[in-house]
Design a protein around this motif. Sequence first.
Motif, mmCIF file in Angstrom:
data_model
loop_
_atom_site.group_PDB
_atom_site.id
_atom_site.type_symbol
_atom_site.label_atom_id
_atom_site.label_comp_id
_atom_site.label_asym_id
_atom_site.label_seq_id
_atom_site.Cartn_x
_atom_site.Cartn_y
_atom_site.Cartn_z
ATOM 1 N N SER A 1 0.861 -1.175 0.000
ATOM 2 C CA SER A 1 0.000 0.000 0.000
ATOM 3 C C SER A 1 0.896 1.222 0.000
ATOM 4 C CB SER A 1 -0.895 0.014 1.240
ATOM 5 O OG SER A 1 -1.608 1.217 1.331
ATOM 6 N N GLN A 2 0.471 2.273 -0.687
ATOM 7 C CA GLN A 2 1.195 3.538 -0.657
ATOM 8 C C GLN A 2 0.200 4.672 -0.828
ATOM 9 O OE1 GLN A 2 4.971 3.792 -2.679
ATOM 10 N NE2 GLN A 2 4.726 5.960 -3.103
ATOM 11 N N GLN B 1 -5.135 -0.944 -2.773
ATOM 12 C CA GLN B 1 -4.153 -1.670 -3.566
ATOM 13 C C GLN B 1 -4.444 -3.165 -3.517
ATOM 14 O OE1 GLN B 1 -1.616 0.508 -4.612
ATOM 15 N NE2 GLN B 1 -0.390 -0.916 -5.815
ATOM 16 N N TYR B 2 -4.269 -3.844 -4.634
ATOM 17 C CA TYR B 2 -4.282 -5.303 -4.601
ATOM 18 C C TYR B 2 -2.853 -5.796 -4.758
ATOM 19 C CZ TYR B 2 -3.467 -6.070 -9.660
ATOM 20 O OH TYR B 2 -2.914 -6.114 -10.908
ATOM 21 N N THR B 3 -2.593 -6.984 -4.236
ATOM 22 C CA THR B 3 -1.268 -7.593 -4.356
ATOM 23 C C THR B 3 -1.426 -9.076 -4.682
ATOM 24 O OG1 THR B 3 -0.332 -6.070 -2.718
ATOM 25 C CG2 THR B 3 0.926 -8.058 -3.208
ATOM 26 N N PHE B 4 -0.757 -9.492 -5.750
ATOM 27 C CA PHE B 4 -0.699 -10.906 -6.123
ATOM 28 C C PHE B 4 0.756 -11.352 -6.041
ATOM 29 C CE2 PHE B 4 0.497 -13.885 -9.510
ATOM 30 C CZ PHE B 4 -0.238 -14.996 -9.125
ATOM 31 N N SER B 5 0.979 -12.513 -5.476
ATOM 32 C CA SER B 5 2.346 -13.042 -5.435
ATOM 33 C C SER B 5 2.326 -14.531 -5.729
ATOM 34 C CB SER B 5 2.995 -12.783 -4.065
ATOM 35 O OG SER B 5 2.355 -13.526 -3.045
ATOM 36 N N GLU B 6 3.402 -14.977 -6.312
ATOM 37 C CA GLU B 6 3.581 -16.385 -6.672
ATOM 38 C C GLU B 6 5.025 -16.759 -6.385
ATOM 39 O OE1 GLU B 6 3.441 -20.262 -8.421
ATOM 40 O OE2 GLU B 6 1.880 -18.931 -7.646
ATOM 41 N N GLU B 7 5.211 -17.854 -5.646
ATOM 42 C CA GLU B 7 6.559 -18.303 -5.318
ATOM 43 C C GLU B 7 6.643 -19.810 -5.473
ATOM 44 O OE1 GLU B 7 9.938 -17.947 -1.789
ATOM 45 O OE2 GLU B 7 7.948 -17.040 -1.506
ATOM 46 N N VAL B 8 7.692 -20.258 -6.151
ATOM 47 C CA VAL B 8 7.966 -21.680 -6.305
ATOM 48 C C VAL B 8 9.279 -21.983 -5.596
ATOM 49 C CG1 VAL B 8 8.486 -23.552 -7.914
ATOM 50 C CG2 VAL B 8 6.711 -21.872 -8.482
ATOM 51 N N GLN B 9 9.244 -22.963 -4.700
ATOM 52 C CA GLN B 9 10.438 -23.372 -3.971
ATOM 53 C C GLN B 9 10.777 -24.819 -4.301
ATOM 54 O OE1 GLN B 9 9.788 -22.909 0.222
ATOM 55 N NE2 GLN B 9 9.222 -20.757 0.080
ATOM 56 N N LEU B 10 12.034 -25.057 -4.599
ATOM 57 C CA LEU B 10 12.558 -26.410 -4.777
ATOM 58 C C LEU B 10 13.526 -26.671 -3.633
ATOM 59 C CD1 LEU B 10 13.364 -26.251 -8.605
ATOM 60 C CD2 LEU B 10 11.215 -26.952 -7.514
ATOM 61 N N GLY C 1 14.584 -21.335 -6.314
ATOM 62 C CA GLY C 1 13.231 -20.996 -6.713
ATOM 63 C C GLY C 1 13.129 -19.603 -7.283
ATOM 64 N N PHE C 2 11.890 -19.165 -7.461
ATOM 65 C CA PHE C 2 11.666 -17.809 -7.941
ATOM 66 C C PHE C 2 10.455 -17.215 -7.234
ATOM 67 C CE2 PHE C 2 8.761 -20.067 -10.798
ATOM 68 C CZ PHE C 2 7.662 -19.216 -10.847
ATOM 69 N N PHE C 3 10.430 -15.895 -7.197
ATOM 70 C CA PHE C 3 9.357 -15.140 -6.563
ATOM 71 C C PHE C 3 8.889 -14.067 -7.532
ATOM 72 C CE2 PHE C 3 8.276 -11.156 -4.366
ATOM 73 C CZ PHE C 3 7.198 -11.559 -3.598
ATOM 74 N N TYR C 4 7.569 -13.911 -7.630
ATOM 75 C CA TYR C 4 7.003 -12.875 -8.482
ATOM 76 C C TYR C 4 5.889 -12.186 -7.720
ATOM 77 C CZ TYR C 4 4.453 -10.477 -12.192
ATOM 78 O OH TYR C 4 3.816 -9.516 -12.935
ATOM 79 N N GLU C 5 5.870 -10.851 -7.809
ATOM 80 C CA GLU C 5 4.828 -10.075 -7.144
ATOM 81 C C GLU C 5 4.342 -8.982 -8.091
ATOM 82 O OE1 GLU C 5 4.505 -8.233 -2.757
ATOM 83 O OE2 GLU C 5 5.834 -7.106 -4.078
ATOM 84 N N ASN C 6 3.024 -8.829 -8.143
ATOM 85 C CA ASN C 6 2.417 -7.777 -8.942
ATOM 86 C C ASN C 6 1.372 -7.085 -8.091
ATOM 87 O OD1 ASN C 6 -0.001 -6.899 -10.851
ATOM 88 N ND2 ASN C 6 1.867 -6.858 -12.086
ATOM 89 N N SER C 7 1.437 -5.764 -8.043
ATOM 90 C CA SER C 7 0.521 -5.002 -7.210
ATOM 91 C C SER C 7 0.100 -3.745 -7.961
ATOM 92 C CB SER C 7 1.188 -4.627 -5.880
ATOM 93 O OG SER C 7 0.306 -3.915 -5.048
ATOM 94 N N ASP C 8 -1.192 -3.412 -7.882
ATOM 95 C CA ASP C 8 -1.704 -2.254 -8.601
ATOM 96 C C ASP C 8 -2.792 -1.597 -7.769
ATOM 97 O OD1 ASP C 8 -2.150 -0.367 -10.539
ATOM 98 O OD2 ASP C 8 -2.570 -1.786 -12.153
ATOM 99 N N THR C 9 -2.972 -0.310 -8.016
ATOM 100 C CA THR C 9 -3.988 0.448 -7.306
ATOM 101 C C THR C 9 -5.382 0.050 -7.776
ATOM 102 O OG1 THR C 9 -2.457 2.299 -7.103
ATOM 103 C CG2 THR C 9 -4.782 2.777 -6.737
#
Length: 796
Positions: free
Chosen positions: A118-119, A371-380, A394-402
């Motif tokens: 949030s901002q 604000q909305y926030t979506f995140s996706e993380e894959v761990q090996l 692994g990798f981490f992805y986050e997308n957030s928009d007003t």
Amino acid sequence: MPKGSILKVELLASAALATIVSTPAFAQATNDDIVVTARRVEERLQDVPISITVLSSQQIANRNIVNAGDIGTYVPSLTSNSRFGPENTSFAIRGFTQEAQTAPSVAVYFADVSALRSQGGTQSGNGAGPGSLFDLQNIQVLKGPQGTLFGRNTTGGAILLVPQKPTSELEGYVEGSVGNYALRRLQAVINVPLADTARLRLGMDRQTRDGFLENTSGIGPKDFNNVDYIALRASLVLDLTPDLENYTIASYSKSDTNGYIPKIATCNTAPTGFSTGILAPRACAQLDRTPGFYQIENGNPLAMQKIEQWQAINTTTWLASDTFTVKNIASYGEFRTRNNTNLFGDNFTFAGAPFTYVGVYADKDSYNAAQYTFSEEVQLQGRSANDALIWQAGFFYENSDTLGIQSTLSPILLACTDIYAFQCSDPVGASIGRATGNIQNSQSAYKFESLGLYAQATYKLTDQFSVTGGIRYSKDRVEGLGQVRRILFPTPNVPVFVCANNPTISAVDASACAVTTVQKSSKPTWLIDIDYKPVDDVLLYAKYARGYRQGGVNASNVGLGSTWQPEKVDTYELGAKASFSGAVRGYFNIAAFYNDFSNQILQANGVPTPGNSPATALINAGKSRIRGVEVEASLTPVQGLTFDVGYAYLDTKLQSFNPPAFDPTRFTALIPTATVGGPLTLSPKNRVTVTGTYTLPIDSSIGKISFGATFTHTDSQIAAAPAATPIGVLPATDLLNLNLNWNSVAGGPLDFALFATNVTNEKYLAIVGGSYNSAGFESVGPGQPRMYGGRVRVRF
């Protein structure tokens, strides 16, 4: 730090390490039950080469930790910043502070997912919101950069909130609490095994409490800093196959309070500047009208704060083999807040009309932040057959928009009777023949996108030596849309709309002022750690880590720059952990650290020239040195008596400040929150917490009765640059909390407890506003007074 102090720190660390290694009593671990997830897998606390404080569910209850601001009381190296109320608390660890709209320097995680972004115009979101702290397994506070395995890069640390996971038992509880300030709290949790392969847990937390800040103005609510929230949580575990688990958490919380405003604490009795000459005499008069420590005057008739958020988290874990695990963590959530307040607690009049220094109003049919926030993380996760090699990638992805355009109305040096109808006048401007006041209408939208790729491995060279190496590459992008206009009143109640960045442009439609700003950054971070276990229950470690915190954008700032670059820190740490048993049981952990902090993000206040408004800026203008020692220990000298001790020594120093150029026609000076050669904000030199708990030696048929006391001492600390205010240093505090617990009363399913915080009712300050130079008066936030109450829990 003077050379003598450096020597003391080095001697303390060396002596502690030597004592641990040479003491033969360290034979068997006594705290195997303390399990942490600091490295994204479950491990015994004493086996993790990280400085960690863990608060168990019982400790959370005993110490009456009900909001994020309470956590800082019990973790010596953690400081809470509740500038905009406890619901919007941010954190500082080891001198790493989150300034205004920057990304957190201490990230908060719930069930392995970072807090919703949030901002807005005031600090909000990005933390532990109302109702986050019920039905937890524990709270883990990790100190130092956490930039390899965790979703967001941070320079200060991380706080992990670990919820209770559904079990295979039919169980639950109902708990009610009452206390002073009309405290009423009801918690209810039920755990239901739906089948051999399905487990459900439902929980609710509802709390109300009157505010401890008494409003004597007769305008708006009668009190402030009250509590009024409801939180709901549902958790479901499905064993899809013996090797495939799906764990879903859905949570919702809503808080509707009067908000939090500061108290005017001092004023300039001989002001010289234009603004101070207008504001300081009125502040002095208000100060005389509010002599009580918890008395304030509210001038905002619509004062309130509403926060609403919900989140869904799904974790799927596949045990592909005995040595290989795949985990996927997906999350989506939304955060919204509306806030109306006078930022500096003023209740002024000019020529008989209500007059605001700096106010904040959520625009009609809009939010200060949404604000909305979506995140996706894959761990090996994998390991060799003999556990010599343990690795993660692994990798981490986050997308957030007003969620739509955020819009805030900020009246500055205006007299308004109805701000939404623009019924305002500029009495000071009228008296001198030129405009001084205006409404700043900040409309904004923010997009955040983060990507991280990481890998980390630990290899056992021998049964005693291990080496850990980790690397991460992070890429962050922030885009801010700002539509900032100023609404002037050359004629009372007749608004004139112009763009803030170009007053020659008419802005009846704010989109005429639209400016889009983008900040991109990408950095590698890494970790190198060497562990040595001379005996089973002693761990010695040496670690070097690079930390990084992303840059950002303030799309509403048109006065002192709208972007800032990422900051970085190089951390060097030596630590030791030891457990011991026998006649005396317990553990002793110590860490000594040195941080080289560069491109530091600082907040600076612009002192306005006559006729201009104050402004703040976030700038990369600092280089600091941070070093210290942390100790965590637990000791049970006799059966039933336990002492838990936490201590932090912190020596911080701002080594340089190179301010950017600014418009001298608008500002006379740019004052940072710390001064060169001095300590950083919210960084007390010494902080210690001691908890003693005694359990009566009585038969279990009576129950389990224990008494506890926690004493916390905090040295004085900088809250606002001393150059900007005569009271920028918060005095030292000594707080005492007590609790009594009678669990399993008469051997039954009833638990009873009494609690009291700040027992001595010490009057202390929690925040300082830093407005003295620009306004001629200073506002502060009084700390919480004595709170007490009782609770009853029925278990089934």
